[in-house]
Motif scaffolding. Structure first.
Motif, PDB file in Angstrom:
ATOM      1  N   UNK A  35       0.843  -1.179   0.000  1.00 37.93           N
ATOM      2  CA  UNK A  35       0.000   0.000   0.000  1.00 37.93           C
ATOM      3  C   UNK A  35       0.887   1.241   0.000  1.00 37.93           C
ATOM      4  N   UNK A  36       0.683   2.075  -0.979  1.00 42.66           N
ATOM      5  CA  UNK A  36       1.464   3.299  -1.109  1.00 42.66           C
ATOM      6  C   UNK A  36       0.870   4.347  -0.169  1.00 42.66           C
ATOM      7  N   UNK A  37       1.707   5.049   0.588  1.00 44.85           N
ATOM      8  CA  UNK A  37       1.173   6.093   1.473  1.00 44.85           C
ATOM      9  C   UNK A  37       0.438   7.171   0.680  1.00 44.85           C
ATOM     10  N   UNK A  38      -0.601   7.726   1.295  1.00 49.23           N
ATOM     11  CA  UNK A  38      -1.420   8.720   0.616  1.00 49.23           C
ATOM     12  C   UNK A  38      -0.604   9.957   0.242  1.00 49.23           C
ATOM     13  N   UNK A  39       0.349  10.340   1.075  1.00 47.79           N
ATOM     14  CA  UNK A  39       1.159  11.529   0.796  1.00 47.79           C
ATOM     15  C   UNK A  39       1.926  11.362  -0.512  1.00 47.79           C
ATOM     16  N   UNK A  40       2.409  10.148  -0.778  1.00 47.85           N
ATOM     17  CA  UNK A  40       3.141   9.877  -2.017  1.00 47.85           C
ATOM     18  C   UNK A  40       2.215   9.984  -3.217  1.00 47.85           C
ATOM     19  N   UNK A  41       1.027   9.428  -3.092  1.00 52.51           N
ATOM     20  CA  UNK A  41       0.056   9.473  -4.199  1.00 52.51           C
ATOM     21  C   UNK A  41      -0.383  10.920  -4.435  1.00 52.51           C
ATOM     22  N   UNK A  42      -0.591  11.680  -3.351  1.00 52.75           N
ATOM     23  CA  UNK A  42      -1.018  13.071  -3.478  1.00 52.75           C
ATOM     24  C   UNK A  42       0.058  13.920  -4.136  1.00 52.75           C
ATOM     25  N   UNK A  43       1.327  13.621  -3.854  1.00 54.73           N
ATOM     26  CA  UNK A  43       2.421  14.389  -4.448  1.00 54.73           C
ATOM     27  C   UNK A  43       2.476  14.218  -5.965  1.00 54.73           C
ATOM     28  N   UNK A  44       2.030  13.068  -6.459  1.00 57.74           N
ATOM     29  CA  UNK A  44       2.054  12.828  -7.906  1.00 57.74           C
ATOM     30  C   UNK A  44       0.662  12.950  -8.534  1.00 57.74           C
ATOM     31  N   UNK A  45      -0.260  13.608  -7.843  1.00 60.13           N
ATOM     32  CA  UNK A  45      -1.636  13.727  -8.337  1.00 60.13           C
ATOM     33  C   UNK A  45      -1.711  14.646  -9.543  1.00 60.13           C
ATOM     34  N   UNK A  46      -2.680  14.377 -10.411  1.00 64.73           N
ATOM     35  CA  UNK A  46      -2.893  15.141 -11.634  1.00 64.73           C
ATOM     36  C   UNK A  46      -4.155  15.989 -11.484  1.00 64.73           C
ATOM     37  N   UNK A  47      -3.970  17.317 -11.551  1.00 60.83           N
ATOM     38  CA  UNK A  47      -5.092  18.243 -11.380  1.00 60.83           C
ATOM     39  C   UNK A  47      -6.111  18.077 -12.508  1.00 60.83           C
ATOM     40  N   UNK A  48      -5.644  17.839 -13.733  1.00 63.22           N
ATOM     41  CA  UNK A  48      -6.552  17.642 -14.866  1.00 63.22           C
ATOM     42  C   UNK A  48      -7.430  16.412 -14.703  1.00 63.22           C
ATOM     43  N   UNK A  60      -6.855  11.290  -4.625  1.00 56.80           N
ATOM     44  CA  UNK A  60      -5.733  12.223  -4.616  1.00 56.80           C
ATOM     45  C   UNK A  60      -5.886  13.260  -5.725  1.00 56.80           C
ATOM     46  N   UNK A  61      -6.331  12.841  -6.902  1.00 54.13           N
ATOM     47  CA  UNK A  61      -6.515  13.781  -8.014  1.00 54.13           C
ATOM     48  C   UNK A  61      -7.598  14.807  -7.694  1.00 54.13           C
ATOM     49  N   UNK A  62      -8.697  14.375  -7.093  1.00 52.26           N
ATOM     50  CA  UNK A  62      -9.773  15.311  -6.737  1.00 52.26           C
ATOM     51  C   UNK A  62      -9.301  16.292  -5.673  1.00 52.26           C
ATOM     52  N   UNK A  63      -8.562  15.805  -4.685  1.00 56.55           N
ATOM     53  CA  UNK A  63      -8.065  16.699  -3.628  1.00 56.55           C
ATOM     54  C   UNK A  63      -7.084  17.695  -4.207  1.00 56.55           C
ATOM     55  N   UNK A  64      -6.211  17.253  -5.131  1.00 57.10           N
ATOM     56  CA  UNK A  64      -5.280  18.181  -5.768  1.00 57.10           C
ATOM     57  C   UNK A  64      -6.043  19.222  -6.592  1.00 57.10           C
ATOM     58  N   UNK A  65      -7.107  18.804  -7.266  1.00 56.74           N
ATOM     59  CA  UNK A  65      -7.909  19.739  -8.046  1.00 56.74           C
ATOM     60  C   UNK A  65      -8.580  20.760  -7.127  1.00 56.74           C
ATOM     61  N   UNK A  66      -9.168  20.298  -6.038  1.00 62.95           N
ATOM     62  CA  UNK A  66      -9.826  21.215  -5.101  1.00 62.95           C
ATOM     63  C   UNK A  66      -8.825  22.176  -4.459  1.00 62.95           C
ATOM     64  N   UNK A  67      -7.634  21.687  -4.192  1.00 56.07           N
ATOM     65  CA  UNK A  67      -6.605  22.522  -3.587  1.00 56.07           C
ATOM     66  C   UNK A  67      -6.100  23.567  -4.589  1.00 56.07           C
ATOM     67  N   UNK A  68      -6.159  23.245  -5.884  1.00 54.89           N
ATOM     68  CA  UNK A  68      -5.673  24.189  -6.888  1.00 54.89           C
ATOM     69  C   UNK A  68      -6.663  25.299  -7.197  1.00 54.89           C
ATOM     70  N   UNK A  69      -7.902  25.158  -6.775  1.00 52.78           N
ATOM     71  CA  UNK A  69      -8.922  26.152  -7.109  1.00 52.78           C
ATOM     72  C   UNK A  69      -8.633  27.519  -6.495  1.00 52.78           C
TER      73      UNK A  69
END
Length: 170
Positions: free
Chosen positions: A59-72, A159-168
């Protein structure tokens, strides 16, 4: 020409056809499933010399997945959320607006008053980790929440949705 005897013959033939169909079904099930529905033991087991080993999934830690998340990709996944939530500030719908939700206190969207109160009992602020846990299973994370969404099972989607919400809100 059409009398009671003719009607009796027609009804009798339909009943006989139904009886033949049911008996045929029963006979076929008995023939192809003699011991029930797969309840018996396997007749012959081939020994390969190896024991079955379950694959261990790291299981990959969430922080690692979030760091490579795609906003698109997060914007694409957010379409599932857009039926109840809006991404613009102050634009409430069935659910509160999600502009600036990352880091915001729970139950604090301006102008939205239909909070269930279940979220504020579980978490004080929407950190990426708390959003991840909530989006995985909203009803399991905060029992009693009025959000009826089943959740996002894939950690990458969350992770992608959280990165998108954080980029707003930059």
């Amino acid at each position: 020409m059409f009398d009671t005897m003719t009607l009796t013959k027609i009804v009798g033939s339909l009943c006989a056809a139904l009886l033949i169909l049911l008996l045929g079904k029963w006979a076929a099930e008995t023939l192809y499933h003699p011991g029930g529905h797969g309840g018996g033991e396997q007749a012959y087991v081939i020994d390969t010399g190896e024991e079955e080993v379950a694959e261990e999934v790291d299981e990959v830690p969430f922080e690692t997945v979030l760091a490579s998340a795609d906003v698109g990709e997060g914007a694409k996944v957010f379409r599932k959320c857009s039926s109840c939530h809006k991404a613009s500030e102050g634009d409430n719908a069935v659910g509160p607006y999600l502009y600036g939700v990352v880091g915001r206190a729970t139950d604090s969207a301006d102008g939205f008053g239909s909070y269930s109160g279940a979220l504020s009992q579980v978490v004080e602020a929407w950190t990426p980790e708390s959003l991840n846990a909530f989006l995985e299973n909203p009803k399991g994370y905060a029992p009693g929440t009025s959000m009826s969404f089943n959740g996002l099972p894939k950690i990458e989607d969350r992770a992608n949705v959280i990165a998108y919400l954080d980029s707003l809100d930059n």
